[in-house]
Design an enzyme around this catalytic site. Structure first.
Site, mmCIF file in Angstrom:
data_model
loop_
_atom_site.group_PDB
_atom_site.id
_atom_site.type_symbol
_atom_site.label_atom_id
_atom_site.label_comp_id
_atom_site.label_asym_id
_atom_site.label_seq_id
_atom_site.Cartn_x
_atom_site.Cartn_y
_atom_site.Cartn_z
ATOM 1 N N SER A 1 -9.637 1.323 3.160
ATOM 2 C CA SER A 1 -8.812 2.183 2.352
ATOM 3 C C SER A 1 -7.761 1.428 1.522
ATOM 4 O O SER A 1 -7.226 1.981 0.563
ATOM 5 C CB SER A 1 -8.085 3.196 3.248
ATOM 6 O OG SER A 1 -7.216 2.527 4.137
ATOM 7 N N SER B 1 -9.728 -1.339 7.157
ATOM 8 C CA SER B 1 -9.178 -1.120 5.814
ATOM 9 C C SER B 1 -8.478 -2.293 5.166
ATOM 10 O O SER B 1 -8.085 -2.204 4.003
ATOM 11 C CB SER B 1 -8.221 0.060 5.833
ATOM 12 O OG SER B 1 -8.968 1.238 5.802
ATOM 13 N N LYS C 1 0.869 -1.185 0.000
ATOM 14 C CA LYS C 1 0.000 0.000 0.000
ATOM 15 C C LYS C 1 0.906 1.235 0.000
ATOM 16 O O LYS C 1 1.980 1.202 0.630
ATOM 17 C CB LYS C 1 -0.857 -0.064 1.266
ATOM 18 C CG LYS C 1 -1.950 0.972 1.402
ATOM 19 C CD LYS C 1 -2.754 0.684 2.692
ATOM 20 C CE LYS C 1 -3.873 1.668 2.927
ATOM 21 N NZ LYS C 1 -4.688 1.337 4.114
#
Ligand code: GLN
Length: 476
Positions: free
Chosen positions: A154, A178, A79
């Site tokens: 997310s 997330s 990420k």
């Protein structure tokens, strides 16, 4: 979704035996990224040259008969809130666009020291604020099962990357869901460990008391191998804890005789009927396989979302204070005074969601409101922790759905409160600091994946990974 990689354990033994090379694996990953990313927008940056260079190094080591590590040659995607050497770390925000960190995160460091190769950095909601990647300042990641829908967030880019087989695993962060929510929307396994099991050093901070680093993969066994390498104490993060003495790679996968508590509050109003049916059916399968199922009530769980949206904005508003236009990246070009530089940089660099959360956070921490909001939220958080502790005296695992619905249409939850409500089933595990996993358990009538959530007591990660493997076997 087609399986391209097979298990990580198998990949590593193929690389070590010379059947496959690290270079081949990296090329496969890069070519899949180039093929699928233009359609799905999962990736922010590709680390083509450094990845190729590392693959050559690993192949050379193996040729010389040297050890190349337990993840030798395995490509992965991080990420874009993990600091990685030689790459930008943007957290999908204009504030950090162009930022290259002078050090890298402990998680990446540990994976690389075992031969894993970071090939790309994945999209997210800016600063990890959100549940759909629609808050990314750059672009929206599309769901691999339906391009008109979100991949979740997310960590939507990481989840989509694994679903699209761009790499065998990806890293994400889970502050309020997330990892689990996008895993459930994309049909992959998403694991959030016990708070403190993986060092947060070198990961852009959101809310320091709930931020956790975790893994997306196709199967629990792969998650366990990656976690086995990343977890444990780190002098760079004083909240880290010692890992279990037994390896996560040698898992017990029995469900028989396990005491499983079904969280009654998680099956109320707002839960999609098809999600409920799918979760009910896996619970039935567990029962048939010999698990002891009982209903468990956690009365304060209904307050978890309210606690979360006080505590988390409070913490993130202080963590984001460092982005002042003087350090890190974005700095407004026109200003007369230092104060004006702060104001311009922050108002131009932050997106709407970060600003909304900074305002909420500073409000609940401000004098006169601190007792009414922040302190009260922390008091109820303690009550929630105690209720979970009591539940885990009666059961080994707690289960329920991950999200109230399957992946929603892009643009469907523009109202921030509607978006916050998507987190209703995931935030409790973060507030309590316990491990939780999303395991794919079926599809709805639109062929969209559904996730089954399992939580365990703090530090029971090994047991949870084993149980998760057992659940997966029931679904085959
Ligand atoms: N969707 C949640 C939020 O917006 C969770 C975010 C996260 O875990 N990073 O806060």
């Amino acid at each position: 979704m087609t399986e391209v990689w097979g298990s990580i354990g198998q990949l590593v033994s193929d690389v070590q035996s010379g059947k496959k090379s690290a270079q081949e694996l990296v090329e496969l990953s890069l070519s899949r990224i180039k093929e699928f990313n233009p359609e799905y927008d999962a990736i922010i940056s590709i680390l083509e040259e450094p990845a190729r260079k590392r693959a050559v190094e690993i192949d050379e080591k193996l040729k010389k008969g040297e050890k190349a590590g337990r993840l030798a040659g395995v490509p992965f995607i991080a990420k874009d809130n993990f600091l990685v050497f030689g790459a930008e770390t943007t957290a999908a925000s204009n504030m950090l666009k162009g930022f290259v960190a002078p050090y890298q995160s402990t998680a990446i460091e540990r994976l690389e020291s075992e031969g894993a190769i970071c090939v790309a950095k994945a999209n997210l909601d800016a600063f990890a604020h959100g549940g759909s990647t629609e808050n990314s300042d750059f672009f929206i990641t599309k769901n691999p099962h339906d391009k008109t829908r979100v991949a979740g967030g997310s960590s939507g880019g990481s989840a989509a990357s694994v679903a699209l087989s761009l790499a065998p695993f990806a890293l994400g962060t889970d502050t309020g869901g997330s990892i689990r929510q996008p895993a459930s929307y994309c049909g992959v396994v998403g694991y959030k460990p016990t708070y403190g099991l993986v060092s947060r050093s070198g990961v852009v901070a959101m809310a320091s008391s709930t931020d956790c680093i975790g893994v997306f993969a196709r199967r629990s066994e792969d998650v366990a191998l990656v976690l086995d390498i990343m977890s444990g104490e780190d002098t760079l993060d004083s909240t880290t804890i010692a890992r279990d003495s037994s390896a996560y790679t040698d898992l017990e996968n029995t469900v028989k005789g396990k005491k499983v508590g079904v969280i009654s509050e998680y099956f109320g109003e707002g839960l999609d009927a098809q999600v409920k049916a799918s979760v009910d059916s896996i619970i039935e399968k567990l029962k048939l396989a010999g698990a002891e199922i009982q209903e468990v009530s956690i009365p304060s769980i209904d307050l978890a979302l309210a606690i979360y949206y006080v505590v988390v904005p409070a913490e993130l508003s202080s963590n984001l204070a460092r982005h002042d236009g003087q350090r890190y990246n974005y700095s407004a070009p026109d200003f007369k005074t230092l104060q004006e530089s702060y104001e311009q940089s922050r108002s131009q660099g932050f997106g709407a969601e970060a600003k909304r959360r900074i305002m909420m956070g500073t409000h609940v921490l401000s004098s006169g409101y601190y007792d009414a909001y922040y302190k009260k939220a922390q008091t109820v958080r303690t009550k929630l922790i105690n209720e979970f502790k009591a539940a885990f005296e009666r059961v080994d695992f707690l289960v329920g759905p991950v999200a109230p619905t399957t992946a929603f249409k892009i643009g469907a939850n523009e109202d921030p409160v509607a978006m916050y409500l998507q987190d209703i089933l995931t935030v409790a595990a973060n507030l309590v600091g316990i491990p939780a996993v999303s395991i794919p358990c079926g599809f709805d009538s639109n062929s969209l994946p559904i996730g089954f959530q399992v939580m365990a007591a703090q530090k029971d990660d090994r047991a949870l990974l084993g149980f998760s493997k057992g659940v997966e076997e029931l679904l085959i």
